[in-house]
Design a protein around this motif. Structure first.
Motif: not given
Ligand SMILES: [Fe+2]
Ligand SMILES: [Fe+2]
Ligand SMILES: [Fe+2]
Length: 486
Positions: A318-337
């Motif tokens: 999670h230390t590794h992958i959640d850095a990506h998931h944080g970015r993905m949820s911001l760029d792929g979900l919150i920004h588009p919303a």
């Protein structure tokens, strides 16, 4: 200003459930053997993921139509409602009987039967309001928020996560028995992590454009891209095994604190009710981005406590992958919303972010209070003895509540909404202030049980007669402060 209709307040939404329908739902739950009080051999629930003891007798004393205040989230009413609500959410998840136990198919059929599903229709909205209604006022997202403000705020919070203090981990490593406290800590995550990302999966059906595919990418990471050994819940099972715990679903049901249930159920609550979809996006970003530093600290603490034998891959991953998931949820979900729907969705995104942050904070404090008490059980026993001596000498005049229980009599774990002295007059009793080997009390033993601290007991010989004098708050505060400064 943001138009008022996008701001949803749970307690002001109409509740389309009558008290009679709710009662009928509770009655259906009460008829189901899977949810009856625990037997004496069920301190751990071995080999049946559908068996979830509740304290049926407590339910009729609770006004489930009056939402809990924040300081009642650790109460017995909260514990009762939380146990029920997670059962109802998990009707939508697939669990199977434990391997090699075909008799478990009967529990499987009962759990997923129509009766409980019907009860859920009446119970769930009331329980959600009961448990999460306090968030309406506890979190304030009013004011003028534009997209730039939102993204600046989220970036600032994300930076802060790197510096965050982890009071619960400090409390664990500071315990006399840090291994036991760490086991208790992992147990609090089991209701969530053993079926990790199930609530997320609720949001991936339907059709909502590229955001859907971005969310799906996160989901398949959580599920290890279909490689079972890499699935996050499998990694968590390995972590449990490595510290001597059994990774069965809800094996430790009796040891979940009410606020640990709340964390798991919150994601179901905002994911099952799709009107809270934007709130979910905020909560998702919070959890993914904050977990980067939290899991690093968890991994470090576990290694410090257990040495090389602990399997920390769940946390390291999670230390590794959640850095990506944080970015993905911001760029792929919150920004588009925000790009698609404008400032109108910002309060909901913020609300999800802040609500989950607050719930984590509350759960952390509850957990720390629990392990401090359990870790200092011997001190509390001594303090209890001294207090009881003052009652017996007549110096203190406290009303005694007397109970008589026979061999094998058990109590499903619970909390009291007041501070109590446990005074054993006859018999023997095993007492659990935390998961693990119990404390054995015999006639003449005493224990001080603070308000809202989870505990369970089983009578082990003959008949046990015990008293539970209530301790007034000022006397309790004085006693606890003496213990903590020793
Ligand atoms: Fe995960
Ligand atoms: Fe993640
Ligand atoms: Fe009790």
């Amino acid at each position: 200003m943001v138009s008022p209709e996008v701001q949803t307040s749970l307690c002001s939404e109409p509740l389309d459930v009558s008290p009679e329908a709710f009662e009928e739902g509770l009655a259906r739950i009460a008829c189901e053997p899977l949810f009856r009080d625990a037997e004496d051999g069920e301190i751990e629930i071995a080999g049946n993921p559908f068996r979830r003891p509740t304290r049926l007798n407590d339910h009729r004393f609770i006004d489930f139509f009056a939402p809990l205040a924040r300081d009642q989230l650790t109460s017995n009413a909260s514990l009762a409602a939380n146990r029920l609500l997670l059962i109802l959410y998990e009707l939508d998840l697939v669990f199977l009987p434990v391997d090699g136990k075909p008799e478990g198919l009967e529990s499987f059929r009962s759990f997923y039967g129509d009766g409980i599903r019907k009860a859920a229709g009446a119970l769930r909205p009331v329980l959600e309001r009961f448990l999460f209604g306090f968030l309406d006022d506890a979190v304030d997202v009013t004011g003028r928020w534009r997209a730039d403000d939102l993204f600046a705020y989220l970036a600032e919070c994300e930076e802060g996560f790197a510096e965050a203090k982890h009071g619960d981990l400090d409390a664990i490593t500071g315990c006399r028995d840090p291994k036991r406290a760490a086991q208790a800590y992992l147990i609090q995550f089991a209701p969530d992590f053993l079926s990790e990302a199930s609530a997320m999966a609720r949001n991936t059906l339907g059709s909502f454009g590229p955001m859907q595919s971005d969310l799906f990418k996160i989901l398949i990471d959580e599920y290890g891209y279909g490689v079972h050994a890499s699935k996050h819940s499998t990694l968590f099972q390995d972590a449990l095994r490595s510290v001597g715990l059994v990774p069965e679903v809800h094996r430790y049901w009796q040891f979940y604190l009410p606020t640990s249930f709340l964390l798991t159920s919150y994601f179901h609550y905002i994911s099952r009710n799709h009107r809270y979809f934007f709130r979910y996006l905020g909560a998702l970003f919070y959890t993914e981005s904050s977990l980067v530093s939290t899991t690093r600290a968890q991994s470090r603490a576990l290694r410090q406590i257990f040495g090389e034998s602990v399997d920390t891959r769940y946390f390291d991953e999670h230390t590794h992958i959640d850095a990506h998931h944080g970015r993905m949820s911001l760029d792929g979900l919150i920004h588009p919303a925000v790009a698609r729907f404008g400032d109108a969705v910002i309060p909901e995104i913020l609300r999800g972010f802040e609500e989950f942050r607050l719930l984590e904070d509350i759960a952390s404090q509850d957990f720390v209070a629990q392990i401090r008490w359990a870790d200092a059980a011997a001190d509390y026993e001594r303090a209890a003895k001294a207090l009881y001596a003052r009652i017996e000498s007549g110096e203190l005049d406290l009303p005694l509540e007397t109970f008589a229980e026979v061999l094998g009599e058990r109590s499903t774990t619970h909390v009291h909404d007041d501070d109590r002295l446990l005074v054993l007059e006859t018999g023997e009793m095993d007492f659990w202030p935390i998961y693990g080997p119990p404390r054995r009390y015999v006639a003449g033993d005493h224990m001080l049980v603070p308000m809202h601290r989870l505990h369970g007991s089983v009578v082990r010989s003959g008949e046990s007669i015990y008293h539970q004098p209530l301790v007034p708050p000022d006397l309790m505060a004085e006693t606890v402060s003496r213990i903590e400064t020793q």
